[in-house]
Design a protein around this motif. Structure first.
Motif, mmCIF file in Angstrom:
data_model
loop_
_atom_site.group_PDB
_atom_site.id
_atom_site.type_symbol
_atom_site.label_atom_id
_atom_site.label_comp_id
_atom_site.label_asym_id
_atom_site.label_seq_id
_atom_site.Cartn_x
_atom_site.Cartn_y
_atom_site.Cartn_z
ATOM 1 N N GLU A 99 4.322 21.864 18.050
ATOM 2 C CA GLU A 99 4.960 22.560 19.292
ATOM 3 C C GLU A 99 5.017 23.987 19.024
ATOM 4 O OE1 GLU A 99 8.402 22.088 22.514
ATOM 5 O OE2 GLU A 99 8.488 20.607 20.655
ATOM 6 N N LEU A 129 12.531 25.270 17.611
ATOM 7 C CA LEU A 129 11.076 25.244 17.027
ATOM 8 C C LEU A 129 10.713 25.805 15.629
ATOM 9 C CD1 LEU A 129 9.129 26.935 20.012
ATOM 10 C CD2 LEU A 129 8.783 24.408 19.010
ATOM 11 N N ASN A 133 8.545 22.818 13.293
ATOM 12 C CA ASN A 133 6.968 23.254 13.052
ATOM 13 C C ASN A 133 6.760 23.989 11.850
ATOM 14 O OD1 ASN A 133 4.463 24.291 13.540
ATOM 15 N ND2 ASN A 133 4.756 24.238 15.535
#
Length: 180
Positions: A99, A129, A133
């Protein structure tokens, strides 16, 4: 040569396991003929790079072509709902979703274009995030000491964009919104 033959050749040139960047934005100007032919040829283990995907990514997930997706989001816009084949592929573990925010995909592609390993981005310091990630980390700016988020370069093997006119040299004309 006709357009269908060209699309078949283009899709045939994509090796299984390739990193494939797709142009367009959600439901607008996706390379759908190329995606349909890629699905028909049953390409496998593709890593898709897209700022905001829709039918293109959903179709490739339905066909079992996708290993991972780096994207800001994948949907059919608010009006039409979720991209259910993408969602099911991610939920089942068949596809890994990396993402991003849409602008971090653009920044990661810019880093690749510049030949550098990462690009600083603003706005993610307080975001989940970074933890979710592997493409994000933080660093201190060597000039100001400010903590910055950086995104790892995304280096596609192939990029496919839908344009309205093109010549044999690759010069292209896009009529209407350019998107990314």
């Amino acid at each position: 040569m006709d357009k269908l033959t060209d699309i078949k050749k283009a899709a045939a040139s994509i090796a299984d396991g390739s990193s494939l960047a797709l142009g367009g934005n959600t439901l607008n100007r996706g390379a759908m003929s190329f995606c349909r032919e890629t699905a028909r040829q049953q390409k496998k283990h593709l890593s898709i790079i897209k700022t905001a995907g829709g039918m293109d990514v959903d179709l490739l997930c339905l066909a079992g072509c996708v290993k991972s997706v780096d994207a800001g989001f994948i949907s059919f816009e608010s009006k039409y709902g979720l991209a259910n084949h993408y969602r099911k592929a991610v939920q089942s573990g068949a596809v890994k979703a990396n993402e991003h925010a849409c602008y971090t995909v653009v920044s990661a592609l810019r880093a690749a274009a510049y030949g550098i390993p990462f690009m600083p981005v603003r706005g993610l310091v307080d975001s989940d995030l970074i933890a979710a990630n592997d493409y994000f980390t933080t660093m201190n700016c060597p000039f100001t000491g400010e903590q910055l988020t950086v995104v790892k370069a995304l280096i596609p093997d192939v990029a496919v964009i839908h344009v309205h006119e093109a010549d044999a040299s690759g010069n292209a004309i896009i009529k209407g919104p350019k998107y990314d």
